[in-house]
Design a protein around this motif. Sequence first.
Motif, PDB file in Angstrom:
ATOM      1  N   UNK A 258       0.994  -0.781   0.314  1.00  0.00           N
ATOM      2  CA  UNK A 258       0.142  -0.115  -0.357  1.00  0.00           C
ATOM      3  C   UNK A 258       1.179   1.240  -0.230  1.00  0.00           C
ATOM      4  N   UNK A 259       1.857   1.333   0.607  1.00  0.00           N
ATOM      5  CA  UNK A 259       2.997   2.452   1.064  1.00  0.00           C
ATOM      6  C   UNK A 259       3.419   2.619  -0.175  1.00  0.00           C
ATOM      7  N   UNK A 260       4.246   1.422  -0.855  1.00  0.00           N
ATOM      8  CA  UNK A 260       5.217   2.091  -1.865  1.00  0.00           C
ATOM      9  C   UNK A 260       4.117   2.179  -3.043  1.00  0.00           C
ATOM     10  N   UNK A 261       3.062   1.506  -3.872  1.00  0.00           N
ATOM     11  CA  UNK A 261       1.951   2.246  -4.441  1.00  0.00           C
ATOM     12  C   UNK A 261       1.195   3.121  -4.301  1.00  0.00           C
ATOM     13  N   UNK A 262       0.958   3.985  -3.023  1.00  0.00           N
ATOM     14  CA  UNK A 262       0.943   5.133  -3.090  1.00  0.00           C
ATOM     15  C   UNK A 262       1.998   5.744  -3.238  1.00  0.00           C
ATOM     16  N   UNK A 263       2.759   5.506  -2.909  1.00  0.00           N
ATOM     17  CA  UNK A 263       4.043   6.699  -3.097  1.00  0.00           C
ATOM     18  C   UNK A 263       4.720   6.771  -4.748  1.00  0.00           C
ATOM     19  N   UNK A 264       4.404   5.943  -5.464  1.00  0.00           N
ATOM     20  CA  UNK A 264       4.104   5.998  -6.337  1.00  0.00           C
ATOM     21  C   UNK A 264       3.312   6.147  -7.481  1.00  0.00           C
ATOM     22  N   UNK A 265       2.002   6.394  -7.295  1.00  0.00           N
ATOM     23  CA  UNK A 265       1.550   7.382  -7.553  1.00  0.00           C
ATOM     24  C   UNK A 265       1.343   8.676  -7.150  1.00  0.00           C
ATOM     25  N   UNK A 266       2.025   9.095  -6.041  1.00  0.00           N
ATOM     26  CA  UNK A 266       1.950  10.149  -5.974  1.00  0.00           C
ATOM     27  C   UNK A 266       3.716  11.029  -6.817  1.00  0.00           C
ATOM     28  N   UNK A 267       4.394  10.321  -6.253  1.00  0.00           N
ATOM     29  CA  UNK A 267       5.862  10.784  -7.513  1.00  0.00           C
ATOM     30  C   UNK A 267       5.638  10.768  -8.947  1.00  0.00           C
ATOM     31  N   UNK A 268       4.781  10.094  -9.389  1.00  0.00           N
ATOM     32  CA  UNK A 268       4.005   9.694 -10.748  1.00  0.00           C
ATOM     33  C   UNK A 268       3.179  10.923 -11.520  1.00  0.00           C
ATOM     34  N   UNK A 269       2.035  11.215 -10.326  1.00  0.00           N
ATOM     35  CA  UNK A 269       0.679  11.761 -10.484  1.00  0.00           C
ATOM     36  C   UNK A 269       1.987  13.373 -10.481  1.00  0.00           C
ATOM     37  N   UNK A 270       2.984  14.144  -9.629  1.00  0.00           N
ATOM     38  CA  UNK A 270       2.919  15.264  -9.252  1.00  0.00           C
ATOM     39  C   UNK A 270       4.220  15.567 -10.408  1.00  0.00           C
ATOM     40  N   UNK A 271       4.614  14.387 -11.056  1.00  0.00           N
ATOM     41  CA  UNK A 271       5.785  14.768 -12.111  1.00  0.00           C
ATOM     42  C   UNK A 271       4.871  15.191 -13.728  1.00  0.00           C
ATOM     43  N   UNK A 272       3.332  14.535 -13.372  1.00  0.00           N
ATOM     44  CA  UNK A 272       3.117  14.780 -14.888  1.00  0.00           C
ATOM     45  C   UNK A 272       1.953  15.964 -13.984  1.00  0.00           C
ATOM     46  N   UNK A 273       1.401  16.011 -13.193  1.00  0.00           N
ATOM     47  CA  UNK A 273       0.900  17.853 -12.974  1.00  0.00           C
ATOM     48  C   UNK A 273       2.053  18.941 -13.260  1.00  0.00           C
ATOM     49  N   UNK A 274       4.168  18.878 -13.203  1.00  0.00           N
ATOM     50  CA  UNK A 274       4.311  19.576 -12.984  1.00  0.00           C
ATOM     51  C   UNK A 274       4.262  19.648 -14.551  1.00  0.00           C
ATOM     52  N   UNK A 275       3.990  19.233 -15.620  1.00  0.00           N
ATOM     53  CA  UNK A 275       4.503  18.813 -16.701  1.00  0.00           C
ATOM     54  C   UNK A 275       3.253  19.649 -17.250  1.00  0.00           C
ATOM     55  N   UNK A 276       2.816  18.634 -17.113  1.00  0.00           N
ATOM     56  CA  UNK A 276       0.996  20.174 -17.759  1.00  0.00           C
ATOM     57  C   UNK A 276       1.305  21.326 -17.259  1.00  0.00           C
ATOM     58  N   UNK A 277       1.115  21.626 -16.100  1.00  0.00           N
ATOM     59  CA  UNK A 277       1.813  23.190 -15.614  1.00  0.00           C
ATOM     60  C   UNK A 277       3.076  23.995 -17.275  1.00  0.00           C
ATOM     61  N   UNK A 278       3.812  22.760 -17.129  1.00  0.00           N
ATOM     62  CA  UNK A 278       4.660  23.530 -17.818  1.00  0.00           C
ATOM     63  C   UNK A 278       4.383  23.602 -19.212  1.00  0.00           C
ATOM     64  N   UNK A 279       3.540  23.414 -19.948  1.00  0.00           N
ATOM     65  CA  UNK A 279       3.182  23.745 -20.977  1.00  0.00           C
ATOM     66  C   UNK A 279       1.847  24.355 -20.960  1.00  0.00           C
ATOM     67  N   UNK A 280       1.062  24.483 -20.346  1.00  0.00           N
ATOM     68  CA  UNK A 280       0.230  25.108 -20.100  1.00  0.00           C
ATOM     69  C   UNK A 280       0.605  26.609 -19.944  1.00  0.00           C
ATOM     70  N   UNK A 281       1.974  26.216 -18.819  1.00  0.00           N
ATOM     71  CA  UNK A 281       2.403  28.007 -18.612  1.00  0.00           C
ATOM     72  C   UNK A 281       3.074  28.588 -19.874  1.00  0.00           C
ATOM     73  N   UNK A 282       3.827  27.823 -20.401  1.00  0.00           N
ATOM     74  CA  UNK A 282       4.525  27.866 -21.392  1.00  0.00           C
ATOM     75  C   UNK A 282       4.260  28.721 -22.852  1.00  0.00           C
ATOM     76  N   UNK A 283       3.461  27.424 -22.845  1.00  0.00           N
ATOM     77  CA  UNK A 283       2.434  28.239 -24.283  1.00  0.00           C
ATOM     78  C   UNK A 283       1.121  28.457 -24.284  1.00  0.00           C
ATOM     79  N   UNK A 284       0.177  28.177 -23.290  1.00  0.00           N
ATOM     80  CA  UNK A 284      -0.775  28.361 -23.339  1.00  0.00           C
ATOM     81  C   UNK A 284      -1.197  30.359 -23.260  1.00  0.00           C
ATOM     82  N   UNK A 285      -0.144  30.409 -23.106  1.00  0.00           N
ATOM     83  CA  UNK A 285      -0.168  32.339 -23.309  1.00  0.00           C
ATOM     84  C   UNK A 285       0.139  32.681 -24.500  1.00  0.00           C
TER      85      UNK A 285
END
Length: 214
Positions: free
Chosen positions: A115-142
Amino acid sequence: MRCVRARRFIVITMMTIDPGALWAYFFLTVAATAASTGVDITLTRELGFERAPEALSTYYALEFAATMLKPLYASASDSCAIGGRRRAPHVALGCAFGALCVCALSRATTRGWAYVCGVGGAVGSAHAYAALDGYVAERYGAQQRREHAIRAQSIAMATRTFGAICGAGVGVVVLACVSARTAVGLSSGWLACAAACAWFWMDESASHGVDRDG
Protein backbone atom coordinates in the motif's frame (compact mmCIF):
# COMPACT_ATOMS: atom_id res chain seq x y z
CA MET A 1 7.52 14.43 -50.76
CA ARG A 2 6.71 12.37 -47.68
CA CYS A 3 10.27 12.82 -46.40
CA VAL A 4 9.93 16.59 -46.78
CA ARG A 5 6.66 16.57 -44.88
CA ALA A 6 8.15 14.38 -42.17
CA ARG A 7 11.14 16.71 -41.75
CA ARG A 8 8.84 19.73 -41.66
CA PHE A 9 6.70 18.08 -38.98
CA ILE A 10 9.78 17.31 -36.86
CA VAL A 11 11.05 20.89 -37.17
CA ILE A 12 7.65 22.32 -36.22
CA THR A 13 7.44 19.92 -33.30
CA MET A 14 10.85 20.92 -31.94
CA MET A 15 9.98 24.61 -32.34
CA THR A 16 6.67 24.13 -30.57
CA ILE A 17 7.68 22.24 -27.43
CA ASP A 18 11.19 21.56 -26.19
CA PRO A 19 12.45 17.96 -26.43
CA GLY A 20 13.30 17.69 -22.74
CA ALA A 21 9.63 17.90 -21.79
CA LEU A 22 8.64 15.50 -24.57
CA TRP A 23 11.15 12.86 -23.45
CA ALA A 24 10.07 13.30 -19.84
CA TYR A 25 6.45 12.71 -20.87
CA PHE A 26 7.50 9.68 -22.91
CA PHE A 27 9.65 7.93 -20.30
CA LEU A 28 7.20 8.67 -17.50
CA THR A 29 4.38 7.06 -19.46
CA VAL A 30 6.52 4.10 -20.53
CA ALA A 31 7.33 3.45 -16.87
CA ALA A 32 3.71 3.53 -15.76
CA THR A 33 2.51 1.23 -18.55
CA ALA A 34 5.43 -1.20 -18.48
CA ALA A 35 5.05 -1.78 -14.74
CA SER A 36 1.28 -2.27 -14.64
CA THR A 37 1.09 -5.98 -15.49
CA GLY A 38 4.07 -6.84 -13.30
CA VAL A 39 2.47 -5.01 -10.39
CA ASP A 40 -0.79 -6.89 -10.88
CA ILE A 41 1.00 -10.25 -10.90
CA THR A 42 3.09 -9.35 -7.85
CA LEU A 43 0.05 -8.25 -5.87
CA THR A 44 -2.26 -11.11 -6.78
CA ARG A 45 0.08 -14.09 -6.92
CA GLU A 46 2.93 -13.24 -4.59
CA LEU A 47 1.29 -11.07 -1.94
CA GLY A 48 -2.01 -12.98 -1.82
CA PHE A 49 -4.30 -10.18 -2.99
CA GLU A 50 -6.22 -12.66 -5.16
CA ARG A 51 -7.52 -14.27 -1.96
CA ALA A 52 -8.63 -10.88 -0.63
CA PRO A 53 -10.41 -8.92 -3.38
CA GLU A 54 -11.22 -6.13 -0.93
CA ALA A 55 -7.50 -5.61 -0.30
CA LEU A 56 -6.84 -5.28 -4.03
CA SER A 57 -9.72 -2.82 -4.33
CA THR A 58 -8.27 -0.82 -1.45
CA TYR A 59 -4.86 -0.73 -3.14
CA TYR A 60 -6.22 0.70 -6.38
CA ALA A 61 -8.57 3.07 -4.54
CA LEU A 62 -5.62 4.53 -2.63
CA GLU A 63 -3.62 4.88 -5.84
CA PHE A 64 -6.56 6.61 -7.51
CA ALA A 65 -7.00 8.97 -4.57
CA ALA A 66 -3.31 9.90 -4.70
CA THR A 67 -3.58 10.59 -8.42
CA MET A 68 -6.65 12.79 -7.96
CA LEU A 69 -4.59 15.21 -5.89
CA LYS A 70 -2.99 16.58 -9.06
CA PRO A 71 -4.27 20.13 -8.43
CA LEU A 72 -2.34 20.10 -5.15
CA TYR A 73 0.82 18.92 -6.88
CA ALA A 74 0.38 21.52 -9.62
CA SER A 75 -0.02 24.21 -6.97
CA ALA A 76 3.27 23.11 -5.41
CA SER A 77 5.13 23.50 -8.70
CA ASP A 78 3.36 26.85 -9.25
CA SER A 79 4.49 28.35 -5.98
CA CYS A 80 7.68 26.56 -4.97
CA ALA A 81 10.80 27.20 -7.06
CA ILE A 82 13.84 24.96 -6.62
CA GLY A 83 17.21 26.29 -7.68
CA GLY A 84 15.52 29.15 -9.50
CA ARG A 85 13.39 26.77 -11.59
CA ARG A 86 9.76 25.90 -10.99
CA ARG A 87 8.65 23.03 -13.23
CA ALA A 88 11.66 20.89 -14.15
CA PRO A 89 12.82 20.17 -10.57
CA HIS A 90 9.31 19.08 -9.60
CA VAL A 91 9.15 16.74 -12.59
CA ALA A 92 12.57 15.31 -11.76
CA LEU A 93 11.89 14.90 -8.05
CA GLY A 94 8.48 13.35 -8.69
CA CYS A 95 10.03 10.81 -11.07
CA ALA A 96 12.91 10.08 -8.68
CA PHE A 97 10.53 9.55 -5.76
CA GLY A 98 8.34 7.34 -7.94
CA ALA A 99 11.37 5.29 -8.97
CA LEU A 100 12.31 4.67 -5.35
CA CYS A 101 8.76 3.60 -4.51
CA VAL A 102 8.58 1.26 -7.51
CA CYS A 103 11.87 -0.36 -6.49
CA ALA A 104 10.52 -0.79 -2.97
CA LEU A 105 7.28 -2.25 -4.29
CA SER A 106 9.22 -4.88 -6.22
CA ARG A 107 10.61 -6.07 -2.86
CA ALA A 108 7.42 -5.72 -0.80
CA THR A 109 6.55 -8.72 1.37
CA THR A 110 3.41 -7.46 3.15
CA ARG A 111 0.19 -5.85 2.03
CA GLY A 112 0.81 -2.80 4.17
CA TRP A 113 4.19 -2.21 2.53
CA ALA A 114 2.58 -2.67 -0.88
CA TYR A 115 0.00 0.00 0.00
CA VAL A 116 2.70 2.45 1.05
CA CYS A 117 4.87 1.84 -2.02
CA GLY A 118 1.93 1.88 -4.43
CA VAL A 119 0.60 5.16 -3.09
CA GLY A 120 4.10 6.64 -3.07
CA GLY A 121 4.63 5.67 -6.70
CA ALA A 122 1.27 7.18 -7.66
CA VAL A 123 2.12 10.42 -5.83
CA GLY A 124 5.49 10.69 -7.56
CA SER A 125 4.12 10.07 -11.05
CA ALA A 126 1.09 12.32 -10.56
CA HIS A 127 3.31 15.11 -9.24
CA ALA A 128 5.56 14.80 -12.29
CA TYR A 129 2.61 14.80 -14.68
CA ALA A 130 1.06 17.82 -12.95
CA ALA A 131 4.31 19.77 -13.23
CA LEU A 132 4.70 18.80 -16.90
CA ASP A 133 1.11 19.78 -17.70
CA GLY A 134 1.63 23.07 -15.87
CA TYR A 135 4.82 23.64 -17.84
CA VAL A 136 3.01 23.21 -21.16
CA ALA A 137 0.04 25.34 -20.08
CA GLU A 138 2.20 28.14 -18.71
CA ARG A 139 4.81 28.15 -21.43
CA TYR A 140 2.53 27.87 -24.44
CA GLY A 141 -1.00 28.68 -23.20
CA ALA A 142 -0.42 32.43 -23.07
CA GLN A 143 0.98 32.72 -26.59
CA GLN A 144 -0.55 35.25 -28.90
CA ARG A 145 -0.94 32.62 -31.62
CA ARG A 146 -3.48 30.17 -30.25
CA GLU A 147 -2.55 27.47 -32.76
CA HIS A 148 0.89 27.17 -31.16
CA ALA A 149 -0.67 26.42 -27.77
CA ILE A 150 -3.06 23.89 -29.30
CA ARG A 151 -0.22 22.21 -31.18
CA ALA A 152 1.89 22.01 -28.03
CA GLN A 153 -0.91 20.35 -26.05
CA SER A 154 -1.64 17.96 -28.91
CA ILE A 155 2.01 16.97 -29.19
CA ALA A 156 2.20 16.39 -25.44
CA MET A 157 -0.85 14.11 -25.54
CA ALA A 158 0.46 12.27 -28.61
CA THR A 159 3.76 11.69 -26.81
CA ARG A 160 1.94 10.20 -23.83
CA THR A 161 -0.08 7.95 -26.14
CA PHE A 162 3.06 6.78 -27.94
CA GLY A 163 4.73 6.18 -24.58
CA ALA A 164 1.79 4.04 -23.45
CA ILE A 165 2.00 1.93 -26.61
CA CYS A 166 5.76 1.46 -26.22
CA GLY A 167 5.37 0.74 -22.52
CA ALA A 168 2.84 -1.99 -23.17
CA GLY A 169 5.20 -3.64 -25.64
CA VAL A 170 8.17 -3.30 -23.31
CA GLY A 171 6.14 -4.79 -20.45
CA VAL A 172 5.27 -7.87 -22.48
CA VAL A 173 8.86 -8.45 -23.59
CA VAL A 174 10.34 -7.95 -20.12
CA LEU A 175 7.80 -10.24 -18.45
CA ALA A 176 8.67 -12.95 -20.96
CA CYS A 177 12.29 -12.80 -19.81
CA VAL A 178 12.22 -12.10 -16.07
CA SER A 179 9.96 -12.47 -13.04
CA ALA A 180 7.14 -10.03 -12.28
CA ARG A 181 9.04 -8.52 -9.34
CA THR A 182 12.13 -7.97 -11.47
CA ALA A 183 10.02 -6.39 -14.22
CA VAL A 184 8.52 -3.97 -11.70
CA GLY A 185 11.96 -3.07 -10.39
CA LEU A 186 13.35 -2.55 -13.89
CA SER A 187 10.55 -0.12 -14.74
CA SER A 188 12.10 2.32 -12.27
CA GLY A 189 14.84 2.82 -14.86
CA TRP A 190 12.36 4.56 -17.16
CA LEU A 191 11.44 6.91 -14.33
CA ALA A 192 15.12 7.64 -13.81
CA CYS A 193 15.39 8.52 -17.51
CA ALA A 194 12.39 10.86 -17.20
CA ALA A 195 13.96 12.53 -14.16
CA ALA A 196 17.25 13.06 -16.01
CA CYS A 197 15.52 14.54 -19.06
CA ALA A 198 13.56 16.95 -16.89
CA TRP A 199 16.49 18.04 -14.74
CA PHE A 200 19.12 18.43 -17.45
CA TRP A 201 17.13 19.13 -20.61
CA MET A 202 13.89 21.00 -19.89
CA ASP A 203 14.32 24.67 -20.81
CA GLU A 204 12.60 27.20 -18.57
CA SER A 205 14.53 30.23 -19.73
CA ALA A 206 11.95 31.73 -22.10
CA SER A 207 8.78 30.94 -23.99
CA HIS A 208 9.07 28.98 -27.23
CA GLY A 209 7.52 30.02 -30.47
CA VAL A 210 5.82 33.19 -29.23
CA ASP A 211 4.58 35.32 -32.03
CA ARG A 212 5.37 38.80 -30.76
CA ASP A 213 4.07 40.40 -33.92
CA GLY A 214 0.59 38.97 -33.36
